[in-house]
Structures are given as structure tokens and as C-alpha cells.
Motif scaffolding. Structure first.
Motif, PDB file in Angstrom:
ATOM      1  N   GLU A 298      63.158  27.619  24.624  1.00  0.00           N
ATOM      2  CA  GLU A 298      62.935  28.601  25.943  1.00  0.00           C
ATOM      3  C   GLU A 298      64.582  28.006  26.724  1.00  0.00           C
ATOM      4  OE1 GLU A 298      58.617  28.940  26.805  1.00  0.00           O
ATOM      5  OE2 GLU A 298      59.863  27.004  27.569  1.00  0.00           O
ATOM      6  N   PRO A 335      59.669  33.977  19.876  1.00  0.00           N
ATOM      7  CA  PRO A 335      58.581  32.967  20.504  1.00  0.00           C
ATOM      8  C   PRO A 335      57.455  32.643  20.177  1.00  0.00           C
ATOM      9  CG  PRO A 335      58.995  36.027  21.836  1.00  0.00           C
ATOM     10  CD  PRO A 335      59.442  35.370  20.173  1.00  0.00           C
ATOM     11  N   LYS A 339      51.990  37.673  21.462  1.00  0.00           N
ATOM     12  CA  LYS A 339      51.122  38.431  21.642  1.00  0.00           C
ATOM     13  C   LYS A 339      51.726  38.507  23.601  1.00  0.00           C
ATOM     14  CE  LYS A 339      47.175  39.840  19.422  1.00  0.00           C
ATOM     15  NZ  LYS A 339      46.011  39.222  18.618  1.00  0.00           N
ATOM     16  N   GLY A 340      51.410  37.233  23.640  1.00  0.00           N
ATOM     17  CA  GLY A 340      51.638  37.176  24.994  1.00  0.00           C
ATOM     18  C   GLY A 340      53.448  37.063  25.231  1.00  0.00           C
ATOM     19  N   GLN A 341      54.541  37.172  24.682  1.00  0.00           N
ATOM     20  CA  GLN A 341      55.470  37.350  24.581  1.00  0.00           C
ATOM     21  C   GLN A 341      56.630  37.527  23.992  1.00  0.00           C
ATOM     22  OE1 GLN A 341      55.866  32.845  23.928  1.00  0.00           O
ATOM     23  NE2 GLN A 341      55.504  31.507  26.097  1.00  0.00           N
ATOM     24  N   GLY A 342      56.023  38.009  22.497  1.00  0.00           N
ATOM     25  CA  GLY A 342      57.090  38.797  22.046  1.00  0.00           C
ATOM     26  C   GLY A 342      56.905  39.796  21.682  1.00  0.00           C
ATOM     27  N   LEU A 343      55.361  40.898  21.424  1.00  0.00           N
ATOM     28  CA  LEU A 343      55.322  42.769  21.981  1.00  0.00           C
ATOM     29  C   LEU A 343      54.728  42.647  23.386  1.00  0.00           C
ATOM     30  CD1 LEU A 343      53.366  42.137  18.472  1.00  0.00           C
ATOM     31  CD2 LEU A 343      55.968  42.585  18.378  1.00  0.00           C
ATOM     32  N   VAL A 344      54.583  43.918  22.910  1.00  0.00           N
ATOM     33  CA  VAL A 344      54.197  44.444  24.473  1.00  0.00           C
ATOM     34  C   VAL A 344      53.337  45.620  23.524  1.00  0.00           C
ATOM     35  CG1 VAL A 344      54.410  46.754  25.999  1.00  0.00           C
ATOM     36  CG2 VAL A 344      56.079  45.460  25.213  1.00  0.00           C
ATOM     37  N   MET A 347      52.862  49.075  22.721  1.00  0.00           N
ATOM     38  CA  MET A 347      54.222  50.345  22.521  1.00  0.00           C
ATOM     39  C   MET A 347      53.858  50.219  21.067  1.00  0.00           C
ATOM     40  SD  MET A 347      57.153  48.960  24.291  1.00  0.00           S
ATOM     41  CE  MET A 347      58.227  49.849  25.874  1.00  0.00           C
TER      42      MET A 347
END
Lengths: 501, 324, 333
Positions: A298, A335, A339-344, A347
Motif C-alpha cells: 500500500e 489488491p 471485492k472491497g478494493q479491487g472492483l466496483v 459496474m
């Protein structure tokens, strides 16, 4: 011979695209501490969710005192005497310790008044047993994480428990607090409670458990008596096939140093980290959860400010204040939390994939959708992403395909340094080996790749060099020729770290 | 198989439910009163919805980015009063850009607080509702504002003029809807708004500057408010300083009715326009049926809750909530 | 000292400190700026201030518990107006004609019952449909207002009952009737929120809903009860206020929700739920009323009050954010 307090028999649980549990059995005797072991994604937490009534099994049954039961939900499990001590805290921070321990079961007087006297005296009794340094009236939010964990543990002592499941209870405890926890466990043991103990820490397992059950890839690997086995045998059962332990043998031609880190520190998260990655090289970062690997990634991606140290890209010192800085410098991060950081998730596939470069794909004032579709098609074919089309919402894809979208997203940025954090967590075996192959190919094409993983076979498989970390420090750096499973495990447990790199 | 088709119909209904409801409304009202679908009446509905609608366009951006804006009503009062006041002082040519600048400053201030300082948008815009209201009262000295020479100004063109036989407010509303619809659906900025509202963390991890995106949404919203204020001022050439009071909630109702989720990440300009028109048509249709204006409040209440309920029921696959 | 303890203490005492500051400021500034000769800290003036705080204050107590519970209610202003109309209208209904002054308790009961029912209706909708409370009550804010207009169109509803006016204007032990109601409501709700199972569960639900569900707390009924309470209190507020004024406009109570929420947030209740207290809200209500009166005292007009309150609300939020900043190594998301 006494009957087990709790028995799981042939449990099968499938999710779309994944067979998470495949005929798993487990029996817990009264007064026994039973370790449940396995790598991340082996199915331990799914099994516990089945036991807790959060998931219903597709096949198999749960028996308590040899009578089949159906767990309709968490409440029913609790009512039947199964208590979970969760790793993630489920506490109400603004309430007192006593209220949290008796959450949902506050003792009542007339007119729905809380019977504080009873509540506090009961709580004090429990806290005394736990020998903690805080009182029943303390606000939970003001406690340290370790003490909050003790509050969570105290909950197990409020009901007439038949079986208590500890899920990584020591992850945030100090050594002194661990001793108290082990005392609690042995007290429970003496009163005939069956205990399931989930942990990655071998030394604890061998200290307190009676039997060990091992899962791998959702499959039951067997149950052994702790006294009759050793770490190596258990590790073997967990990691499985010899084949999986094969190290990476082929090395690509190495280019210049793409990324160099010198004496990087970030508060208490990690300290004095130095390493470099050359073009064409895959460097694996191995360690326990919380060893500070993700935090380094990070920082390299501009999401944290280091308190000390330097980051050099192609020999030039850089300051990375934001992900967009890092991206502009050619760093990509896949990341940890897909689900929390990688993708919307809401969308579609295409839009997710082109998100970091949406500013550059322009036709006049608008997004060049043709170019976007071309990028999507290219990486769909390259990575073999299975989706009905780019219009599909990412949330509808399987874990493996979702992960490939994230990887495709970052490959399409043509980075010079690619960081992947737990690239195969929670995805099926087939996709796993594809992703491993892909990481090697990327290195062959001249990428500098940093792989963070908590799975030993994965690290061994893909890395040219392996950096072992323990509690915020680099313990040792191995080449793929010299590394052995033993030395690696020792390094990440903090043992034998004197040969630090 | 039967259940499958039932499910399919259900999901289509849920997805396009608002359009279906809209169509049903129009059919029902047309049967009840044939005048309902006449061109004159359509114009009258859209014209009376234009001010609300223009504000709703801006708020759509804010809501999709995962935030709220309760300040648009009092901000609209502000821009109306300011432009009327400046009209007589410095003339309409300068008054209009000056009013836009002042309104955009307010929007930028809110955007700064919510975007860069990451403050809770509900409370910030609630505070700004009150603060801007105070600002307007201070500015106007608590008095109503009127243009001195109502006959001799071309300023009335925005609210009262027609072009090609179509009232100007309608042209502005639909034109702005088309432009902003394209911005939201087709430009990189629009894409970022969806990403930030859909999953702010993932957007940040994709290199999107979340704070800047949110900031721009509020600026955009205040620009729409300025346009609405301009039309309002031009329509009556005089105004009370509470002219926009309560509009913020009606605007939000229209946006939600259009299917934008308060959680952010979903909604479109087209759907918001539909939401605005539904509110307008309900009002108009009930009046044509001879019902009092307040019946529309009750009808709107029922429709909002049904619309949102069906939407989330379709998503969770169950009509009733699983809350114990 | 634990980290965060300072900010906690600051936050808890902040509203009362703010009130003291206001008192000092307006007393001192009043010496120089005030148009009247009366001191600001005049006994009668303070009593009047408490009385004037009551209508918003009583509703704010309900809003506090709804927000602690993790919800919000935007429909209180409309509920307030409905209750007011029922109170005044029902006293003229022919069926109660023979009751004489006994119509008063009947009218009160009807108004309170209506408020409670409307609140409970919101609660049931939130519970059973799972639609966010913000949307549900935004809708009912419109719907309830529509119902208000159904009684008498756009005309005001008036009925003066002198017995009632006497009661409302009475001063017992120096305090006005309205002040007594505010005090009693505050005390009762303080007791409910700190001493009863319902209150403690409401905190737990607002704080960590998943934990509460896992612990077997039934979230729905608690939410519904709190909505019923806020409906009841909105009606009670109307009953207290309109007993004296005797005339209600269909637009009365508009924007009350905003004033009430402002008071609650100033009083330290967390917008996301789980933390806050009715005592803090009482502070918030008094602080707002002081500001209104004080600004009036030093010659500022109402417009300044709106401006100042809005900016203070935002300043509180900024301050809160600054006090809660974690270490520098925090993830920048």
C-alpha cells in the motif's frame, strides 16, 4: 467410550463455480481441544459457517450428542450451546464490557429495566476468571484490540456451552494474554466442553490441542492425534501434494533493478524494509497475516505515507502521494480484498477493467468505448476470462474470473512494476494454476513482479526469490534454490531470523 | 418453469418498474381526462417541472457519487434573490455571471467539505441549508426582491420566452438534461462518478481522485441550482427570499423515484427526468381529475416507498425484509 | 490517559462549555450592543428561553433515540402539524359536544394517539420493507403533510379553549408548563436509554447492527418502538404548543426536522448511530435557543441566526474530524 458432543458428517457445500466443502467430517469429544487446520481458502471458515447456521450444507449432517440437528441460524446454534469466538470483533464499542458480554441477554427487572447489579456481578465473576485488567463498566471502545478480544472470549463463558469455536483467537494477543486464554480453554476443557481451535500457529496447536483435523481445498485430509504427529507431517497434510511444493526452477533473464526500497518504515506497521526487484524477476513475500506485507504494498502504491526510508524506481528516488502518482510511475497493485478494493461490483466488466485509464481513452470529450471494448477483448482472450460479454456486471462473475478482471485491469496499464497481493485467495484450483502461470509469463516479458501470499506452495511456485517477513520485519531472503519449507516456516514464525538479509 | 418466467417478469418489472408505472399513469390519466395528453398540457407539465428538474439533474450527480445535497433549495433562493438584486444594480449582462460565480462558490465550499475534508454530506448540507438561508436573508435585508422595470428588461426571456414555439424553460431543462446525460454516461468524469459512488475504496485503488470527483459533483449541482434560480427569477421578475424552501426534499424525491440509490453508484439522468416528470404528471393529472393539490403529496409518498421497496425487493429476491 | 480519552471528554462536555461561552458572550456583548436595558441573563428571560425550547426540544429527544438506533425521521414536522390539527379540530366535533371541558383530555389523547400511530407506521415500513429510514420518512414527510391539508385545505384551523390556555400558560414552581414537559420527557427518555433493556439494545443496534443480530436482539421491534416514541413526542410537542396558541396553519412544523436534527447533532449524537445522549441533546436544544435569543438581544436579525447555526454545525463536524484523526500511517482511502 463417550459420544462426541459435536459431530459433522460428510458435509458438502457448493457455491457457484466452487466446491467449497467436499465431504468433510469432524468430531469433537467432550473435554477435547480439537485443532482445525488448513491454508487460507481450505474451507475452515465455510465449515464453521455451516456449523453456525449461516450456510446450509448441500449434503451431510450435523449431530449433537449423536442426535441430528439443523442449524437454521446463528441464534439457534447459540441456543444449542455452540459458541463462536470470532476473529473479527463483533462488539458494540459505545457500550460497557458487561453489556457486550451479555448482549441480547441482559438480565431484566420489572418494566424492562436492566438488572445492573446482577449484570455487573456476573460479569465481574467472568472477568475475574479471565484475569483481565479492566472492569465490567469499562467502555469497550476504550479498550485495546487485545482486550476487546478478551471481551469476545468472555462471551463464551456466559452460556452453558457444549462446544466453543475459537477462530484465530490469538491473532492480536500478547504472550501474557495468550497464557490467560489457554487457562480459559483448559477450564472449559475440564468442565467437559468440546473446543474447536482454528489457528495457523503451530506452536500453539502443539501446546494445547488433543487432535488435529486438516482440510485442503475443501477436502477432508484426515484427523491425527497431536501427540503422535509433528509439525512437518501436519504441514505436509495441509500443503498436500509434493507436486505443489515444487519450486520455481526456470529463471528469466534479469534486467535492471526496477524497484528498490531502502530502509522503509511506517510507524508500527513495518520497520526498516529494504529489497529490490529486477525486471524479469518475481519476488515472493511470505509471512503470516499481519506481518506487514500488505502495508508495504500500500505504501508503494501511494496509499500510506512512510515515516522513514526511500523508494527508488529505475534508480530514481520518488515520492508517491497517491495511487494516481504510483500509476503514473508505472506501478500497479492487484489488491488483497478483491471485492472491497479491487472492483466496483455494480459496474460492468469493461468499465471495471479500464477504470484506471479512463482519462486517457478519449474520443473528443467522451470515453472511447471502442478502444475500451478492444482492451477488454484483448485481456479477456489473454486471461481466458469467462463472461457472457463485457456488459455483464462484475458482481455476477465467479471469484476466479473476478480476479482475472482485476489482473487484466492492471496489465492493461502496462506497468513496469506489478504488485499482486494474495492473487489466488478464495478461487478454485484451476484458476489458481492459470494465474501462477500468468505471473511467470509476465516476468518473462520483463515485468518486475512482487507477489504477496500467505500460501506456501504459491510462493514457492512463482518466485525467483522469497522474502520472509515476521511482525513488520524482513527475517530473511531466500533464492528459490536454497529455500526449504522448514527454513521458510521458521523464518516467518520469528525463529532462526539471525540470518537476516 | 412457471416460476422462472414469473421471476423474469418480476425482474423486468423491478428494473424498468418506474417506466412501467409511468406508462400506466399516463394511460390511466388519459382515460380519465383526454386533455391530459394534449401538447398544451404536456408543455405545461414540463414547464412547471423545469426548475425542480434542473436542480434534480445536478443532485443526480451528487447522489450517484454516494452523497446527499439538502442545500439546493436554499441555494436556489439565494441565486434568485442575488440575480434579481444585481439586475437593477449592474444590469443583467453582469448580474447573471456574477450570480453564477457566487452560487458556484457555495457549491465549491460544500464540495470542499464533503470531498476533501470527508465530512458527512447529510449534516454538511443540512448546515449549509440553514447557513445559505441566513445568507439570503442577510443579503436581501429580509425583504422580497423585485425588478424595478418589469416591462423593459430582456431578462424575462429565460422564464417567459419561447423559441420555436417551445417555452424557454423547457428548452433549457431538456437541453441541460441531454448535455448532463452525456456527461454522466459517456465522459471519463461520469464514469468516475459511478465508480466513486459504487465503491469509493476500489475507485481510490484504481487511481481515481475521489475527493476531486465528489467536489466536482457539488460544483455541478450548484451550477444547476444557478440555472434554476435564473429561470425562477426571470419567470416572476420578483421573488420572496424563501422561494426554494423545501424544494431540496422534492428534488431528492424525484431522484430517488428515478431509481438512484442513496448508497450511490446507480441512477441515470434519463431516469431522473422520468422521476421529475412522474412527479409533475401526478400533480397535473390529479388536478385535472379535480382533486386538490395535496392529494399528490399522499400519492407521491406511496409511490416513492413502493418504487424503492420493489427495487430492493428485486435485488434481495424477497419481498419482505429479513430484519428480525 | 488512554488515547482518545481527551477527545471523548472534550466531546461530552463540549455542548455545555459552548452554552457557557454563549452566556458570557451575550451578557458582555449585550452591555454594549443591546437596544434594551435588560440584562441578557435575566431570570425571566431564561425561563422564557426554556419554554421556547420546548417544542423543538421535545421532538429532539425522540430524534435522539431514533438516531442512536441508527435511523432518522424526517417526517416529524408533518406529524407535529397533524397532531396539532387533530387537537384543535376534535374539540369542535359534535360527538364530544356534551363533554364540556372533559373534551380536553379526549382531544389530547386523540392527538397523541395519532402521532404514535404515524410514528409506528414509519417504523413498520422501515422494518418490514427494509427501505432506508431516510427514504421512508422523506416519503411520509410529504404524505403526512398531504393529510394535514385534507382537514381544512389551506385554511388555518383554530379553536381557543380558555381552560386549556390557562393550563398551558401556568407556571408551576416557576417553570412554565411547556418547560415541565420538556424536563419530564428528557428525564424519562434518559432513564429509558440508560437503564432499560430497550434503551441499551437500541444503542447496540445503532453501534453494530450485525453484532446485535448475531446476539439475538430483534432489531425490527426496537426500531418500531423508537419510531412510535418519536411520533408520540412530535404529537406531545404539538399538544403543548397549540394548547396555548389555539391556531394551526397547515404549513406549521415545516423545517422542524432540520432544526431538530441540528440540535441532536450539536448535542453529540452520532449520525451513524450507536452514540449520543438525550442530555447532550438538551444541551444542543438550549444552545440553539440561546443563540437565537442572544443574537436577537444584541440586535442581530433572524437571518444571522440561521447563518451562525449552519456554520456552527459544520464547524462541529470539522472539529470532530480533527479530533478523530488517527496516526499518520493511516491508509489514505
Amino acid at each position: 467410550m463417550t459420544d462426541p458432543v459435536l459431530r459433522l458428517e460428510g458435509i458438502v457445500k457448493t457455491f457457484p463455480g466452487v466446491r467449497a466443502l467436499d465431504g468433510v467430517s469432524l468430531s469433537v469429544m467432550p473435554g477435547e481441544v480439537h485443532a482445525l487446520m488448513g491454508e487460507n481458502g481450505a474451507g475452515k471458515s465455510t465449515l464453521m459457517k455451516v456449523l453456525g447456521g449461516i450456510h446450509q450444507p448441500n449434503e451431510g449432517r450435523i449431530l449433537m450428542d449423536e442426535k441430528p440437528v439443523v442449524m437454521a441460524g446463528p441464534l439457534e446454534a447459540k441456543a444449542k450451546g455452540i459458541v463462536f469466538i470470532h476473529q473479527e470483533l463483533s462488539l458494540a464499542e459505545e457500550l460497557t464490557v458487561a453489556e457486550n458480554i451479555y448482549l441480547g441477554e441482559l438480565p431484566k427487572k420489572s418494566f424492562g429495566r436492566v438488572d445492573w447489579a446482577t449484570l455487573f456481578s456476573k460479569t465481574d465473576a467472568i472477568l475475574k476468571k479471565l484475569n483481565v485488567g479492566f472492569g465490567a463498566k469499562t467502555r469497550v471502545g476504550s479498550l485495546s484490540i487485545a482486550n476487546q478480544q478478551m471481551v469476545e472470549i468472555a462471551r463464551a463463558l456466559t452460556v452453558d456451552a457444549k462446544a466453543v469455536i475459537f477462530d484465530e483467537p490469538t491473532a492480536s494477543l500478547t504472550d501474557a494474554e495468550k497464557v490467560v486464554l489457554f487457562d480459559v480453554i483448559s477450564d472449559l476443557q475440564k468442565s467437559g466442553v468440546g473446543i474447536v481451535y482454528i489457528s495457523h500457529r503451530m506452536e500453539e496447536i502443539f501446546k494445547i490441542t488433543d487432535r488435529i483435523t486438516v482440510l485442503r481445498d475443501g477436502q477432508y485430509q484426515g484427523t491425527v492425534e497431536t501427540r503422535e504427529t509433528d509439525e512437518e507431517k501436519v504441514t505436509q497434510m495441509m500443503i498436500g501434494r509434493k507436486l505443489d511444493l515444487s519450486r520455481n526452477a526456470s529463471h528469466h533473464e534479469l534486467g535492471d533493478v526496477a524497484l528498490e526500497v531502502r530502509g522503509l518504515s511506517c510507524g508500527k506497521l513495518y520497520d526498516d524494509i529494504s529489497f529490490d526487484i529486477r525486471r524479469g524477476e518475481v519476488v515472493g513475500f511470505y509471512g503470516l497475516v499481519g506481518a506487514g506485507r500488505t502495508e508495504i504494498a500500500e505504501t508503494l502504491f501511494g496509499l500510506r505515507d512512510p515515516s522513514k526510508g526511500k523508494i527508488l524506481l529505475d534508480g530514481e528516488e520518488v515520492r508517491l502521494n497517491s495511487p494516481s502518482d504510483a500509476i503514473a510511475r508505472g506501478i500497479s497493485l492487484v489488491p488483497e480484498d478483491r471485492k472491497g478494493q479491487g472492483l466496483v461490483l455494480g459496474m460492468n466488466c469493461r468499465d471495471n477493467m479500464t477504470l484506471p485509464q479512463v482519462d486517457d481513452l478519449k474520443a473528443g470529450p467522451f470515453v472511447a468505448e471502442g478502444a475500451e471494448v478492444a482492451i477488454f477483448d484483448l485481456y479477456r482472450d489473454k486471461l481466458d476470462i469467462r463472461t457472457p460479454g463485457w456488459k455483464q456486471k462484475v458482481g455476477n462473475l465467479s471469484g476466479g474470473n473476478q480476479q482475472k478482471i482485476v489482473i487484466g485491469k492492471w496489465l492493461s496499464m502496462k506497468p513496469s512494476v506489478l504488485i499482486v497481493d494474495e492473487p489466488t485467495r478464495g478461487i478454485d484450483v484451476g484458476s489458481k494454476s492459470e494465474i501462477h502461470k500468468l505471473l511467470r509469463e509476465l516476468a518473462a516479458q520483463g515485468y518486475a513482479v512482487m507477489v504477496i501470499s500467505s500460501e506456501m506452495p504459491e510462493v514457492l511456485h512463482v518466485s525467483d526469490r522469497i522474502v520472509a517477513m515476521y511482525s513488520g520485519r524482513i527475517m530473511r531472503t531466500f533464492t528459490s534454490e536454497e529455500v526449504t519449507e522448514d527454513s521458510l516456516i521458521q523464518a516467518i514464525s520469528g525463529i532462526g531470523g539471525d540470518k537476516a538479509a | 418453469m412457471a416460476t422462472l418466467t414469473k421471476q423474469k417478469i418480476g425482474s423486468v418489472l423491478a428494473k424498468q418498474g418506474i417506466l412501467v408505472a409511468f406508462a400506466l399513469f399516463i394511460i390511466a390519466f388519459t382515460f380519465a381526462n383526454p386533455k391530459f395528453l394534449s401538447v398544451d398540457n404536456l408543455f405545461s407539465v414540463i414547464r412547471s417541472s423545469a426548475i425542480l428538474g434542473i436542480m434534480a439533474l445536478g443532485v443526480t450527480f451528487v447522489v450517484i457519487s454516494g452523497n446527499l445535497d439538502l442545500s439546493v433549495g436554499s441555494m436556489m433562493s439565494f441565486s434568485t434573490i442575488v440575480v434579481l438584486d444585481l439586475h437593477d444594480k449592474i444590469g443583467p449582462f453582469l448580474a447573471i455571471p456574477a450570480m453564477f460565480a457566487m452560487t458556484l462558490c457555495l457549491g465549491a465550499f460544500i464540495g470542499f467539505l464533503v470531498g476533501y475534508l470527508k465530512l458527512n454530506s447529510l449534516i454538511v448540507t443540512l448546515g449549509m441549508l440553514s447557513a445559505i438561508h441566513g445568507l439570503t436573508l442577510t443579503y436581501s435585508g429580509g425583504k422580497n426582491m423585485d425588478i424595478a422595470d418589469k416591462e423593459g428588461t430582456w431578462f424575462s426571456v429565460f422564464g417567459q420566452g419561447t423559441a420555436l414555439g417551445i417555452p424557454v424553460p423547457i428548452l433549457i431543462f431538456l437541453g441541460l438534461a441531454a448535455v448532463l446525460g452525456l456527461v454522466l454516461a459517456r465522459t471519463p468524469f461520469g464514469r468516475k462518478v459511478y465508480a466513486v459512488g459504487g465503491n469509493g475504496t476500489a475507485a481510490t485503488f484504481s487511481g481515481i481522485r475521489r475527493a476531486r470527483t465528489v467536489f466536482l459533483c457539488y460544483v455541478m449541482s450548484s451550477a444547476c441550482v444557478a440555472v434554476a434560480g435564473l429561470i425562477q427569477a426571470s419567470r416572476s421578475l420578483g421573488s420572496q427570499n424563501t422561494v426554494g424552501q423545501g424544494l431540496e426534499l422534492e428534488v431528492l424525491a424525484a431522484v430517488i423515484l428515478g431509481g438512484a440509490s442513496l448508497m450511490g453508484g446507480s441512477g441515470t439522468i434519463f431516469k431522473t427526468v422520468i422521476g421529475v416528470l412522474i412527479l409533475g404528471f401526478i400533480q397535473n393529472g390529479l388536478l385535472l381529475l379535480g382533486l386538490q393539490f395535496y392529494v399528490q403529496f399522499v400519492v407521491t409518498w406511496v409511490i416513492i416507498i413502493l418504487a424503492v421497496w420493489l427495487d430492493i425487493a428485486a435485488k434481495r429476491g424477497k419481498l419482505w425484509s429479513p430484519i428480525a | 490517559m488512554q488515547p482518545g480519552a481527551l477527545s471523548d471528554a472534550l466531546k461530552k462536555g463540549a455542548i455545555w462549555g459552548f452554552i457557557v461561552l454563549e452566556l458570557i458572550f451575550f451578557s458582555v456583548a449585550g452591555e454594549y450592543l443591546s437596544l434594551s436595558d435588560n440584562a441578557f441573563m435575566d431570570y425571566e428571560n431564561m425561563l422564557l428561553l426554556l419554554k421556547q425550547s420546548a417544542p423543538i426540544g421535545i421532538i429532539a429527544m425522540g430524534m435522539t433515540i431514533v438516531m442512536i438506533n441508527g435511523n432518522i425521521d424526517l417526517s416529524v414536522g408533518a406529524t407535529y402539524a397533524i397532531a396539532a390539527i387533530i387537537l384543535l379540530d376534535s374539540m369542535t366535533w359534535p360527538i364530544f359536544a356534551g363533554l364540556g371541558d372533559w373534551v380536553i383530555p379526549v382531544a389530547w389523547l386523540l392527538a397523541l394517539l395519532a402521532g404514535t400511530m404515524l410514528g409506528a407506521l414509519n417504523g413498520i415500513i422501515v422494518w418490514k420493507t427494509g427501505v432506508d429510514a431516510f427514504i421512508v420518512t422523506l416519503g411520509s414527510m410529504l404524505g403526512f403533510r398531504g393529510i394535514v391539508f385534507m382537514f381544512n385545505g389551506e385554511n388555518p384551523t383554530s379553536h381557543l379553549n380558555w381552560t386549556l390556555v390557562d393550563f398551558a400558560e401556568a407556571q408551576v414552581l416557576g417553570l412554565h408548563t411547556a418547560t415541565w414537559f420538556l424536563a419530564i420527557v428528557t428525564l424519562v427518555l434518559w432513564y429509558v436509554m440508560t437503564r432499560t433493556v430497550h434503551g441499551r439494545n437500541a444503542y447496540a443496534i445503532g453501534d453494530n447492527r450485525e453484532a446485535a443480530v448475531n446476539a439475538g436482539i430483534r432489531v425490527g421491534p426496537h426500531m418500531m418502538i423508537n419510531f412510535a416514541i418519536i411520533g408520540f413526542l412530535a404529537a406531545l410537542s404539538a399538544v403543548v404548543f397549540y394548547s396555548e396558541s389555539g391556531s394551526v396553519n397547515p404549513n406549521d412544523g415545516q423545517l422542524y426536522e432540520l432544526w431538530v436534527i441540528t440540535a441532536v447533532v450539536l448535542g453529540g449524537t452520532k449520525i451513524t448511530g450507536g452514540a449520543g445522549s438525550v442530555i447532550g441533546t438538551l444541551g444542543g436544544v438550549i444552545a440553539i435557543q440561546l443563540l437565537r435569543k442572544g443574537l436577537g438581544h444584541i440586535g442581530a436579525d433572524t437571518s444571522t441566526v440561521n447563518l451562525v447555526i449552519g456554520l456552527i454545525l459544520i464547524a462541529v463536524l470539522v472539529l470532530d474530524r480533527q479530533l478523530n484523526v488517527k496516526g499518520k500511517e493511516e491508509l489514505k482511502v
